[in-house]
Design a protein around this motif. Structure first.
Motif, PDB file in Angstrom:
ATOM      1  N   MET A   1       0.840  -1.164   0.000  1.00 24.75           N
ATOM      2  CA  MET A   1       0.000   0.000   0.000  1.00 24.75           C
ATOM      3  C   MET A   1       0.895   1.239   0.000  1.00 24.75           C
ATOM      4  SD  MET A   1      -3.087   1.168   2.582  1.00 24.75           S
ATOM      5  CE  MET A   1      -2.357   0.449   3.995  1.00 24.75           C
ATOM      6  N   ILE A   2       0.514   2.206  -0.782  1.00 23.29           N
ATOM      7  CA  ILE A   2       1.223   3.491  -0.808  1.00 23.29           C
ATOM      8  C   ILE A   2       0.304   4.534  -0.190  1.00 23.29           C
ATOM      9  CG2 ILE A   2       2.235   5.299  -2.243  1.00 23.29           C
ATOM     10  CD1 ILE A   2       2.859   3.155  -4.328  1.00 23.29           C
ATOM     11  N   GLU A   3       0.813   5.228   0.821  1.00 25.02           N
ATOM     12  CA  GLU A   3       0.052   6.281   1.480  1.00 25.02           C
ATOM     13  C   GLU A   3       0.772   7.609   1.265  1.00 25.02           C
ATOM     14  OE1 GLU A   3      -1.661   4.863   5.483  1.00 25.02           O
ATOM     15  OE2 GLU A   3       0.228   3.755   5.178  1.00 25.02           O
ATOM     16  N   ILE A   4       0.050   8.578   0.774  1.00 26.96           N
ATOM     17  CA  ILE A   4       0.592   9.919   0.522  1.00 26.96           C
ATOM     18  C   ILE A   4      -0.136  10.873   1.460  1.00 26.96           C
ATOM     19  CG2 ILE A   4       0.827  11.754  -1.182  1.00 26.96           C
ATOM     20  CD1 ILE A   4       0.901   9.500  -3.317  1.00 26.96           C
ATOM     21  N   HIS A   5       0.629  11.620   2.256  1.00 30.93           N
ATOM     22  CA  HIS A   5       0.051  12.514   3.259  1.00 30.93           C
ATOM     23  C   HIS A   5       0.527  13.949   3.026  1.00 30.93           C
ATOM     24  CE1 HIS A   5      -1.368   9.144   5.689  1.00 30.93           C
ATOM     25  NE2 HIS A   5      -0.186   8.582   5.485  1.00 30.93           N
ATOM     26  N   ASP A   6      -0.409  14.835   2.774  1.00 33.48           N
ATOM     27  CA  ASP A   6      -0.145  16.284   2.696  1.00 33.48           C
ATOM     28  C   ASP A   6       0.997  16.646   1.750  1.00 33.48           C
ATOM     29  OD1 ASP A   6      -2.193  16.794   4.541  1.00 33.48           O
ATOM     30  OD2 ASP A   6      -0.830  16.483   6.228  1.00 33.48           O
ATOM     31  N   LEU A   7       1.040  16.000   0.592  1.00 35.53           N
ATOM     32  CA  LEU A   7       2.100  16.250  -0.383  1.00 35.53           C
ATOM     33  C   LEU A   7       1.957  17.646  -0.975  1.00 35.53           C
ATOM     34  CD1 LEU A   7       4.397  14.484  -1.591  1.00 35.53           C
ATOM     35  CD2 LEU A   7       2.910  14.110  -3.537  1.00 35.53           C
ATOM     36  N   CYS A   8       3.062  18.367  -1.047  1.00 41.32           N
ATOM     37  CA  CYS A   8       3.080  19.724  -1.608  1.00 41.32           C
ATOM     38  C   CYS A   8       4.179  19.816  -2.658  1.00 41.32           C
ATOM     39  CB  CYS A   8       3.358  20.759  -0.526  1.00 41.32           C
ATOM     40  SG  CYS A   8       2.132  20.785   0.788  1.00 41.32           S
ATOM     41  N   LYS A   9       3.889  20.516  -3.735  1.00 44.37           N
ATOM     42  CA  LYS A   9       4.889  20.766  -4.767  1.00 44.37           C
ATOM     43  C   LYS A   9       4.527  22.056  -5.483  1.00 44.37           C
ATOM     44  CE  LYS A   9       8.321  20.104  -7.535  1.00 44.37           C
ATOM     45  NZ  LYS A   9       9.663  20.362  -7.063  1.00 44.37           N
TER      46      LYS A   9
END
Length: 82
Positions: free
Chosen positions: A1-9
């Motif tokens: 499982m891949i979990e992405i949290h609050d990613l910003c770019k």
């Protein structure tokens, strides 16, 4: 499982995405579609190049990708582009 949290770019002062969070479950096929410049490739690069993001975290099977050697990480990921 891949979990992405609050990613910003951002590119310069233009935010591409801010506080993006999602969970990708094992065994599912994911398609990223959208117009040019919306951040599809940038999202994929964030998973394989953790230093490319401005903020947030990405976990694979509960392990922060910043704690994994890049060669090991990249050997575990496959992508099919258009």
């Amino acid at each position: 499982m891949i979990e992405i949290h609050d990613l910003c770019k951002s590119y310069g002062e233009t935010p591409l995405f801010s506080q993006l969070s999602l969970t990708l479950h094992d065994g599912h096929i994911i398609a990223l579609v959208g117009r040019n410049g919306i951040g599809k490739t940038t999202l994929l690069k964030a998973i394989t190049q953790p230093k490319a993001i401005d903020g947030g975290s990405i976990f694979i099977d509960g392990v922060d990708i910043k704690d994994v050697r890049l060669a090991s990480l990249r050997s575990q990921i496959g992508m099919v582009q258009q």
